[in-house]
Design a protein around this motif. Structure first.
Motif, PDB file in Angstrom:
ATOM      1  N   VAL A 347       6.239 -13.366  20.234  1.00 51.55           N
ATOM      2  CA  VAL A 347       4.898 -13.694  20.750  1.00 51.55           C
ATOM      3  C   VAL A 347       3.957 -12.488  20.728  1.00 51.55           C
ATOM      4  N   PRO A 348       4.326 -11.324  21.298  1.00 55.91           N
ATOM      5  CA  PRO A 348       3.371 -10.204  21.304  1.00 55.91           C
ATOM      6  C   PRO A 348       3.063  -9.642  19.923  1.00 55.91           C
ATOM      7  N   MET A 349       3.921  -9.888  18.927  1.00 58.71           N
ATOM      8  CA  MET A 349       3.667  -9.378  17.570  1.00 58.71           C
ATOM      9  C   MET A 349       2.480 -10.057  16.907  1.00 58.71           C
ATOM     10  N   LEU A 350       2.091 -11.226  17.399  1.00 58.61           N
ATOM     11  CA  LEU A 350       1.061 -12.021  16.723  1.00 58.61           C
ATOM     12  C   LEU A 350      -0.325 -11.814  17.310  1.00 58.61           C
ATOM     13  N   GLU A 351      -0.500 -10.797  18.116  1.00 61.45           N
ATOM     14  CA  GLU A 351      -1.839 -10.479  18.622  1.00 61.45           C
ATOM     15  C   GLU A 351      -2.712 -10.112  17.423  1.00 61.45           C
ATOM     16  N   PRO A 352      -3.855 -10.780  17.214  1.00 56.07           N
ATOM     17  CA  PRO A 352      -4.606 -10.639  15.958  1.00 56.07           C
ATOM     18  C   PRO A 352      -4.983  -9.218  15.568  1.00 56.07           C
ATOM     19  N   SER A 353      -5.423  -8.384  16.500  1.00 54.57           N
ATOM     20  CA  SER A 353      -5.813  -7.016  16.127  1.00 54.57           C
ATOM     21  C   SER A 353      -4.601  -6.207  15.672  1.00 54.57           C
ATOM     22  N   LEU A 354      -3.451  -6.444  16.293  1.00 56.23           N
ATOM     23  CA  LEU A 354      -2.224  -5.772  15.876  1.00 56.23           C
ATOM     24  C   LEU A 354      -1.820  -6.209  14.470  1.00 56.23           C
ATOM     25  N   VAL A 355      -1.935  -7.511  14.196  1.00 56.91           N
ATOM     26  CA  VAL A 355      -1.595  -8.034  12.870  1.00 56.91           C
ATOM     27  C   VAL A 355      -2.527  -7.463  11.812  1.00 56.91           C
ATOM     28  N   GLN A 356      -3.809  -7.338  12.128  1.00 58.20           N
ATOM     29  CA  GLN A 356      -4.770  -6.795  11.173  1.00 58.20           C
ATOM     30  C   GLN A 356      -4.397  -5.373  10.760  1.00 58.20           C
ATOM     31  N   LYS A 357      -4.054  -4.537  11.725  1.00 56.73           N
ATOM     32  CA  LYS A 357      -3.652  -3.159  11.424  1.00 56.73           C
ATOM     33  C   LYS A 357      -2.355  -3.144  10.616  1.00 56.73           C
ATOM     34  N   GLU A 358      -1.442  -4.028  10.982  1.00 58.11           N
ATOM     35  CA  GLU A 358      -0.170  -4.123  10.276  1.00 58.11           C
ATOM     36  C   GLU A 358      -0.382  -4.473   8.813  1.00 58.11           C
ATOM     37  N   MET A 359      -1.286  -5.403   8.546  1.00 62.24           N
ATOM     38  CA  MET A 359      -1.519  -5.838   7.176  1.00 62.24           C
ATOM     39  C   MET A 359      -2.157  -4.735   6.334  1.00 62.24           C
ATOM     40  N   VAL A 360      -3.033  -3.932   6.920  1.00 61.23           N
ATOM     41  CA  VAL A 360      -3.620  -2.808   6.190  1.00 61.23           C
ATOM     42  C   VAL A 360      -2.531  -1.841   5.747  1.00 61.23           C
ATOM     43  N   ALA A 361      -1.655  -1.496   6.688  1.00 64.46           N
ATOM     44  CA  ALA A 361      -0.568  -0.564   6.369  1.00 64.46           C
ATOM     45  C   ALA A 361       0.387  -1.162   5.341  1.00 64.46           C
ATOM     46  N   LEU A 362       0.716  -2.425   5.503  1.00 61.33           N
ATOM     47  CA  LEU A 362       1.640  -3.112   4.600  1.00 61.33           C
ATOM     48  C   LEU A 362       1.089  -3.131   3.175  1.00 61.33           C
ATOM     49  N   GLN A 363      -0.157  -3.547   3.030  1.00 61.95           N
ATOM     50  CA  GLN A 363      -0.759  -3.674   1.706  1.00 61.95           C
ATOM     51  C   GLN A 363      -0.880  -2.319   1.008  1.00 61.95           C
ATOM     52  N   THR A 364      -1.270  -1.304   1.756  1.00 64.80           N
ATOM     53  CA  THR A 364      -1.413   0.026   1.171  1.00 64.80           C
ATOM     54  C   THR A 364      -0.074   0.541   0.659  1.00 64.80           C
ATOM     55  N   HIS A 365       0.952   0.385   1.465  1.00 70.31           N
ATOM     56  CA  HIS A 365       2.287   0.880   1.112  1.00 70.31           C
ATOM     57  C   HIS A 365       2.872   0.148  -0.090  1.00 70.31           C
ATOM     58  N   PHE A 366       2.768  -1.173  -0.089  1.00 70.87           N
ATOM     59  CA  PHE A 366       3.391  -1.947  -1.171  1.00 70.87           C
ATOM     60  C   PHE A 366       2.583  -1.859  -2.457  1.00 70.87           C
ATOM     61  N   ARG A 367       1.291  -1.654  -2.376  1.00 64.28           N
ATOM     62  CA  ARG A 367       0.517  -1.442  -3.597  1.00 64.28           C
ATOM     63  C   ARG A 367       0.939  -0.143  -4.271  1.00 64.28           C
ATOM     64  N   GLU A 368       1.218   0.896  -3.487  1.00 66.86           N
ATOM     65  CA  GLU A 368       1.691   2.156  -4.054  1.00 66.86           C
ATOM     66  C   GLU A 368       3.022   1.950  -4.777  1.00 66.86           C
ATOM     67  N   LYS A 369       3.900   1.165  -4.181  1.00 62.65           N
ATOM     68  CA  LYS A 369       5.193   0.890  -4.824  1.00 62.65           C
ATOM     69  C   LYS A 369       4.988   0.071  -6.094  1.00 62.65           C
ATOM     70  N   ARG A 370       4.100  -0.904  -6.039  1.00 65.53           N
ATOM     71  CA  ARG A 370       3.800  -1.699  -7.245  1.00 65.53           C
ATOM     72  C   ARG A 370       3.327  -0.803  -8.376  1.00 65.53           C
ATOM     73  N   ASP A 371       2.392   0.091  -8.066  1.00 67.36           N
ATOM     74  CA  ASP A 371       1.835   0.957  -9.105  1.00 67.36           C
ATOM     75  C   ASP A 371       2.906   1.876  -9.696  1.00 67.36           C
ATOM     76  N   TYR A 372       3.830   2.314  -8.857  1.00 64.98           N
ATOM     77  CA  TYR A 372       4.907   3.185  -9.347  1.00 64.98           C
ATOM     78  C   TYR A 372       5.798   2.449 -10.350  1.00 64.98           C
ATOM     79  N   VAL A 373       6.264   1.246  -9.982  1.00 70.86           N
ATOM     80  CA  VAL A 373       7.210   0.552 -10.878  1.00 70.86           C
ATOM     81  C   VAL A 373       6.508   0.062 -12.141  1.00 70.86           C
ATOM     82  N   VAL A 374       5.247  -0.339 -12.049  1.00 72.63           N
ATOM     83  CA  VAL A 374       4.520  -0.765 -13.247  1.00 72.63           C
ATOM     84  C   VAL A 374       4.403   0.401 -14.225  1.00 72.63           C
ATOM     85  N   GLU A 375       4.072   1.576 -13.711  1.00 63.90           N
ATOM     86  CA  GLU A 375       3.947   2.753 -14.579  1.00 63.90           C
ATOM     87  C   GLU A 375       5.288   3.109 -15.216  1.00 63.90           C
TER      88      GLU A 375
END
Length: 474
Positions: A347-375
């Motif tokens: 329940v507390p994990m789904l607080e919208p502002s917390l989720v928003q910050k989580e998604m920023v960190a998640l997307q940034t991290h996984f995009r870096e990994k995507r770019d590494y393996v594609v290269e």
């Protein structure tokens, strides 16, 4: 007509003996002659022996053997994976890294307090506080300024994505169900088994074109509905191609489906969105719904992927109250409901502002990994025409590789010898009635590469794949 048929099947020369694996004449099903490399391949014989639908005399009741990642992991086990998993690069498992060292992500609970109510049986539709939290999250992230809002009665909590899809299948009326190839199958025993186990609908495969980037166009949806399809089921973002249907096309698709067909949208990868410069936004059909109780749209998501908690088995379905009531009820005879203590902890994990910050960190991290393996893969010579704009998967075409490793099963086998696991593309050919033979599959010459694991695992995996190529190229 007879001459046309004979011409189409003139290329058939042999099949595989289901008991010995030895090629033999008069193949019944396939219109494509497998190469000698494939016909004599041990891994192909293993696959056919385990999957009744690809045997030359397949019965009406296909075997329920292990599929997808399970089958791949079993084969890896034959090469020592279970004894020393730390020495392997498992790029097959469809799961994200679960550690707490991604910068900007909140720490996951290491212990959970079990309340008195957590000792009891829980409601099969889920506990009300979590249902309320899910509804609030979607209203804040996708329903701002809209008069129709989700309530807890629009949400059912289910024990994982597989269970959610099975529940949806159980409440569907008699209908033609359209689904797209390639798409997710086997790993969660999801689409493929769901479409074959239930007899209240007929599965209609809709192939997508590699030339078109495996894109789902609104016109294709309209065509399917025009020929009588009553349910459209798809992942979005899409597994395994890493493609996403975003607005305005997603809104157009929903407009086409409205009052004509039920849309089932698997959105487990909605957090892995790289189309908006990693600003934390997620893509969901919830954005375009006019009336949450009238639009026949069922959305399935959960903690598994974007919250990186696959072991918790906590997921949810969002939709009209009538659907949700039925979906909640059928849990009593299908799965018994979701673990209550984990629901309470979610329940507390789904607080919208917390989720928003989580998604920023998640997307940034996984995009870096995507770019590494594609290269790395492009430097090895792989042609990657469409860089994924979502998920954590690459759909690799192997046809440009040397013949002995140019199909998914043989490439998979070669990777095992270098302690690397990928998933052969055949597992993403949704083929519930086993209408197509292995060699006819449009997915046969692909593998799915997951960049879900940690960066050190990805580096190990890329090194192993490079060794595989060097064996055949140098």
């Amino acid at each position: 007509m007879a001459s046309a048929i004979s011409g189409a099947f003139a290329a058939r020369k042999f099949s595989i003996n289901r008991n010995t694996g030895v090629p033999r004449p008069a193949r019944r099903f396939s219109s494509v002659e497998p190469g000698l490399n494939e016909a004599s391949s041990k891994i192909h014989r293993q696959f056919r022996a385990a999957h009744e639908g690809h045997l030359p005399h397949a019965g009406l009741d296909a075997t329920r053997s292990s599929t997808g990642v399970v089958w791949c992991t079993e084969r890896a086990g034959e090469h020592g994976f279970f004894e020393e998993p730390e020495k392997w690069a498992n790029l097959g498992q469809g799961a994200p890294e679960v550690e707490d060292d991604i910068e900007g992500c909140f720490a996951r609970p290491k212990t959970i307090d079990v309340s008195m109510s957590g000792r009891e049986y829980g409601p099969t539709a889920g506990i009300k506080p979590l249902r309320e939290a899910v509804a609030h999250l979607y209203n804040e992230m996708h329903r701002q300024g809209k008069s129709s809002k989700y309530t807890w009665e629009n949400v059912a909590i289910v024990p994982g994505g597989r269970a959610g899809l099975i529940r949806i299948a159980a409440v569907l009326n008699n209908a033609y169900v359209g689904f797209f190839i390639p798409d997710y199958t086997g790993i969660r025993l999801a689409y493929n088994e769901m479409l074959s186990l239930f007899k209240n609908f007929a599965a209609i495969p809709v192939p997508l074109s590699e030339e078109d980037g495996y894109h789902i166009h609104p016109e294709k949806i309209a065509e399917e509905i025009a020929r009588g399809t009553g349910v459209i089921i798809t992942s979005n973002p899409r597994n395994p191609t890493g493609r996403v249907v975003a607005n305005p096309e997603l809104a157009e698709i929903q407009d086409i489906c409205r009052e004509r067909a039920t849309l089932v949208s698997d959105e487990f990868y909605s957090g892995y969105n790289y189309t908006s410069n990693c600003n934390g936004s997620t893509i969901s059909a919830a954005e375009n719904i006019i009336d949450v109780d009238e639009d026949d749209v069922l959305i399935i998501d959960g903690l598994t992927k974007r919250f990186r908690l696959p072991g918790w088995r906590v997921a949810w379905i969002i939709g009209p109250k009538e659907f949700i009531k039925a979906i909640g009820s059928c849990g009593s005879y299908l799965d018994g409901g979701t673990n209550v203590p984990f629901q309470e902890a979610a329940v507390p994990m789904l607080e919208p502002s917390l989720v928003q910050k989580e998604m920023v960190a998640l997307q940034t991290h996984f995009r870096e990994k995507r770019d590494y393996v594609v290269e790395r893969l492009r430097k090895m010579g792989f042609v990657i025409r469409f860089v994924p704009d979502s998920t954590f998967y690459l759909w690799l075409n192997l046809e440009g590789l040397p013949g002995p490793i140019s199909d998914g099963l043989n490439f998979f086998q070669a990777c095992l010898e270098e302690k690397v696991i990928v998933v052969p593309g055949i597992f993403f050919d949704l083929n519930p009635a086993r209408r197509r033979d292995l060699f006819d599959s449009p997915c046969h010459h692909f593998v799915r590469f997951s960049y879900g694991p940690r960066m050190d695992t990805l580096k190990m995996g890329c090194d192993g794949i490079e060794r595989v190529l060097n064996k055949w190229v140098l």
